[in-house]
Each structure stands twice: as C-alpha cells, then as structure tokens.
Design an enzyme around this catalytic site. Structure first.
Site, PDB file in Angstrom:
ATOM      1  N   PHE A  83       0.861  -1.184   0.000  1.00 61.61           N
ATOM      2  CA  PHE A  83       0.000   0.000   0.000  1.00 61.61           C
ATOM      3  C   PHE A  83       0.894   1.230   0.000  1.00 61.61           C
ATOM      4  O   PHE A  83       1.671   1.431   0.925  1.00 61.61           O
ATOM      5  CB  PHE A  83      -0.935   0.045   1.217  1.00 61.61           C
ATOM      6  CG  PHE A  83      -1.859   1.238   1.170  1.00 61.61           C
ATOM      7  CD1 PHE A  83      -3.076   1.174   0.503  1.00 61.61           C
ATOM      8  CD2 PHE A  83      -1.491   2.444   1.759  1.00 61.61           C
ATOM      9  CE1 PHE A  83      -3.914   2.283   0.425  1.00 61.61           C
ATOM     10  CE2 PHE A  83      -2.325   3.560   1.690  1.00 61.61           C
ATOM     11  CZ  PHE A  83      -3.544   3.479   1.022  1.00 61.61           C
TER      12      PHE A  83
ATOM     13  N   ASP B 163       9.412   2.793   1.739  1.00 63.48           N
ATOM     14  CA  ASP B 163       8.256   3.559   2.191  1.00 63.48           C
ATOM     15  C   ASP B 163       8.165   3.382   3.704  1.00 63.48           C
ATOM     16  O   ASP B 163       7.710   2.348   4.201  1.00 63.48           O
ATOM     17  CB  ASP B 163       7.000   3.033   1.476  1.00 63.48           C
ATOM     18  CG  ASP B 163       5.726   3.733   1.948  1.00 63.48           C
ATOM     19  OD1 ASP B 163       5.746   4.353   3.023  1.00 63.48           O
ATOM     20  OD2 ASP B 163       4.702   3.632   1.239  1.00 63.48           O
TER      21      ASP B 163
ATOM     22  N   LYS C  57       2.846  10.659   8.025  1.00 61.64           N
ATOM     23  CA  LYS C  57       2.175  10.266   9.263  1.00 61.64           C
ATOM     24  C   LYS C  57       2.714  10.957  10.528  1.00 61.64           C
ATOM     25  O   LYS C  57       2.319  12.050  10.842  1.00 61.64           O
ATOM     26  CB  LYS C  57       2.198   8.760   9.391  1.00 61.64           C
ATOM     27  CG  LYS C  57       1.256   8.102   8.347  1.00 61.64           C
ATOM     28  CD  LYS C  57       0.898   6.701   8.701  1.00 61.64           C
ATOM     29  CE  LYS C  57       0.031   6.017   7.679  1.00 61.64           C
ATOM     30  NZ  LYS C  57      -1.399   6.222   7.884  1.00 61.64           N
TER      31      LYS C  57
HETATM   32  N1  PLP Z   1       2.433   4.405   2.420  1.00 62.38           N
HETATM   33  C1  PLP Z   1       2.122   3.708   3.520  1.00 62.38           C
HETATM   34  C2  PLP Z   1       3.021   2.595   3.954  1.00 62.38           C
HETATM   35  C3  PLP Z   1       0.977   4.008   4.242  1.00 62.38           C
HETATM   36  O1  PLP Z   1       0.665   3.296   5.326  1.00 62.38           O
HETATM   37  C4  PLP Z   1       0.152   5.067   3.802  1.00 62.38           C
HETATM   38  C5  PLP Z   1      -1.104   5.406   4.514  1.00 62.38           C
HETATM   39  O2  PLP Z   1      -1.685   4.608   5.207  1.00 62.38           O
HETATM   40  C6  PLP Z   1       0.521   5.777   2.661  1.00 62.38           C
HETATM   41  C7  PLP Z   1       1.667   5.423   1.996  1.00 62.38           C
HETATM   42  C8  PLP Z   1      -0.326   6.906   2.149  1.00 62.38           C
HETATM   43  O3  PLP Z   1      -0.245   8.000   3.005  1.00 62.38           O
HETATM   44  P1  PLP Z   1      -1.353   9.150   2.947  1.00 62.38           P
HETATM   45  O4  PLP Z   1      -2.634   8.548   3.389  1.00 62.38           O
HETATM   46  O5  PLP Z   1      -0.828  10.205   3.890  1.00 62.38           O
HETATM   47  O6  PLP Z   1      -1.407   9.631   1.544  1.00 62.38           O
END
Ligand code: PLP
Length: 397
Positions: A138, A223, A252
């Site tokens: 994700f 990520d 986050k």
């Molecule tokens: N990458 C990871 C690992 C995430 O957990 C999330 C959100 O849950 C995102 C990217 C996307 O972040 P955002 O919701 O701030 O766009």
C-alpha cells in the site's frame, strides 16, 4: 451539533468514500480521546500511526500556536527557517543527505517515484523507468501510488493507471531477482506492510534487495510512512535490517498530527532534481515545519523509539498470551509499536466490540487487528487493552 445531527448532515453533504464508525471525538489528552459528552476512549490507532506524541502535547501545541501567530504560509520561492531545521534533523538522524517536503504520504511516494525516474533518466536514459513493487503493498491513493499499490479493490475503476510498474511477491528474493530487467529503475518496499496485514520484511529479503540494487544501479525506495520516526523501536525501520535505502519516504508521525510528508535521499540521487523539476505549493510551509520540528525534536530528545521497543515487547507478550489461550487468534507479528494480531475470523466485529469498551483499535487486511498507539503509551494502558480484548475473545468462544 450533536452526533446524530452530525451523521445526518454529514451523510447529505460529504462524499461517501469512507466507512465511518458512529463516533466523533472532540478532544484528546495523552493516549485518550474524549467525545463531547466526556466519554473516554483509549486509543491504539493514533490517527493510523500519526499521533506518536499522543494528544495535546504541550510542545507541539506551543510550536503550532506561536508559528500560526507569526506566519502560516509562505511560498517555496523563499527560504523557510523551520523547513531547513526539520531537514537538518532528518539528515543528522538518518542515512539521508537531502530532503524534500510535501503534504502527505501519497505525495511523498509520488515524489520518490518521480525522483527515481529522473535519476535513472539522467544516468541511463528513458528506457530505464520500471518500478518493481510488492504484492500486498500500500503506497497511497493518487494515480501514481495506486499503480504501485497491490489492491484490485483500490485500483478498480481508475484505469488506465500510469504504466511501467510491476509486482513481485513480498519477501521472495528469487522472484525479485527474476523480475529485474535492464528497464528497472527502482524497487519500492515497505519494511513492514501496514495495510497488507502488519507483515515485516525478512532480513534476508531486504538485505538481498539492497544488494541487487547496488549490483545493478537500481534505487531502493523504502516507504517508511507508517514505520518511520520511532514507531518500530528504531528511529527508522531500515535500521533493523542493517541496510540503508537510496530514498525513504515519511509522513504520518512526522508532523505530530499536522499534515506533512518528506522524501529523504542520498546526495547522488537527490542531485537528479534541479530547480523546477518538482514542487508543491504547501509542502514544507512554516506551520507544518514548526509542528514537525517540535514533534521530531521531542521524539529524538526523549529517544521515544526505545520506549516504543519496550512497550512493543510488553504488548507483544500480552498478545501472544491471548494467542495461546484463544483459538480464534492465530499469530502476533510486527515490530515495536506496530503490531498485528492475526485472527481466524474477520476483525471488523471485534473492532466494534472494542469501541463499546472504550478502546480504539483497527482492523487491516480483513483479519488482522492492528495496534499502532501513541509511542508514549504506558504498561497500564496496554493492560487495559489486553483485558478488554480478553473479555471480547472470551465472549466469542
Ligand atoms: N504508504 C504507507 C506505507 C501508508 O501506510 C500510507 C497510509 O496509510 C501511505 C503510503 C499513504 O499516506 P497518505 O494517506 O498520507 O497519503
């Protein structure tokens, strides 16, 4: 507006893209959220791994209030002091040499993918553009990040998505090696897949991926949007693996609840971007960076990742005891305060029951209860969660 009215009007005027619980929180203190009526909910979700310092943290509040009274936004046409300070903190405390700020996780990943492509384009030419992502990943909901998010459900109806992406099974080094071609520019991995069910990468996989990248001039993008900034018991999750990425994305927890994202990269890679190559109006604005400096400085000065490791071990032990006792609990996994309880049954009804007990928990990948509380959580608060979960599991027998 009372809750019933809020829901009634909200149903009329808000788009229906979220499934919301019939709950609304009006304030928070420490690890507890309060409704308008004063009902308390102990929070093991923390805005999905955002509120690492809990609620109403005096240092974050003071920084936001003081900065708001000075200047909220100026453009990146000018230098911004706290943007420089926040970048300096990230550079001093990670592998990175250079930082770019944006406003969210998806935006950070978009930036990382664009940076990787630009780097490969300048070094090798346009044919090197492919990004290999992981099954179960994700990375966000924008068109670009959706294209590296392995979810038919999230992707359905949005095609055509940007091309040049492919997926390999997570933790399968052989498959990764086979998937690499002369067109590969980057490999994108979450050190622990959050939405994918709180599944950590194996040491062998991440180390092997980094070695393949180094051998073949490919960039490793980690990520760390969910795992970064102390969550897993280290400042950044890559430290568990004895490797360093070329690019890391953060969001986050970085702003203590205020929206901010970051792309952190090595000098060599970051040099691919020259003025005009990428940008965003709000990214790294004074207010977001004031919140970021206050939050990150607190986490660093208090070495909160050590508390996260300790409390994570305590919570893991408690969850393991539940796994031994109750048949519906299959396994516990994760690192630090990013833990998943793998169930035999769907987790959504358990989340509902937890709400009724004043506990905020979350379910991911249908059958995994996810625990990502504020990093300041205490043993007593963890005990309250464990007691509540045990009561729920007992009732379900
Ligand atoms: N990458 C990871 C690992 C995430 O957990 C999330 C959100 O849950 C995102 C990217 C996307 O972040 P955002 O919701 O701030 O766009």
């Amino acid at each position: 507006m009372d809750l019933d009215k809020m829901i009634q009007v909200g149903e009329q005027v808000l788009m229906k893209n979220y499934g919301r619980a019939p709950l609304s929180f009006d304030s928070g203190q420490g690890c507890t959220l309060y409704t308008k009526k004063g009902e308390a909910y102990l929070d093991f979700v923390a805005g999905i791994a955002v509120n690492s310092l809990g609620y109403n943290h005096p240092r974050v509040i003071k920084a936001i209030q003081e900065q708001a009274a000075k200047v909220i936004h100026v453009s990146n046409l000018f230098w911004i002091e706290d943007q420089v300070k926040l970048a300096q903190l990230l550079v001093e405390n990670s592998f990175g040499d250079k930082v770019f700020f944006c406003n969210s996780g998806a935006e950070a990943n978009e930036g990382a993918m664009k940076l990787a492509r630009k780097y490969a384009y300048k070094k090798y030419g346009a044919e090197r553009h492919e990004i290999i992502a992981m099954k179960g990943s994700f990375h966000g909901r924008t068109m670009g990040t959706l294209a590296v998010t392995d979810s038919a459900k999230y992707q359905e109806g949005y095609g055509p998505l940007p091309g040049g992406m492919k997926f390999v099974p997570y933790n399968d080094l052989e498959a990764l090696e086979k998937a690499i071609t002369p067109a590969t520019c980057a490999i994108m991995i979450e050190p622990i897949q959050g939405e994918g069910g709180v599944t950590p990468a194996t040491k062998e996989f991440l180390q092997g991926a980094k070695a393949l990248c180094d051998e073949q001039g490919i960039l490793l993008i980690l990520d760390e949007i969910q795992t970064g900034v102390g969550r897993t018991g280290k400042r950044f999750a890559y430290e568990h693996y004895g490797i360093e990425p070329h690019i890391m994305t953060l969001a986050k927890a970085l702003g203590g609840g205020f929206p901010i994202g970051a792309v952190v990269a090595t000098e060599d890679v970051a040099a691919a971007w020259q003025p005009g190559d990428h940008g965003t109006t709000f990214g790294g604005n004074p207010l977001a960076c004031a919140a970021g400096v206050a939050s990150l400085e607190t986490i660093l000065q208090e070495k909160l990742w050590e508390h996260s490791e300790k409390m994570g071990a305590y919570l893991k032990e408690g969850l393991r005891a539940l796994a031994v006792k109750y048949e519906i609990v299959k396994a516990v996994r994760g690192l630090g305060l990013m833990l998943g309880l793998v169930l035999e049954v769907p987790g959504a009804p358990i989340v509902e029951k937890a709400y009724q007990k004043g506990l905020v928990i979350n379910c991911t990948a249908q059958k995994v209860l996810r625990f990502v509380p504020p990093l300041i959580i205490s043993e007593e608060e963890i005990d309250t969660l464990l007691t509540g979960l045990e009561e729920i599991f007992k009732d379900m027998e």
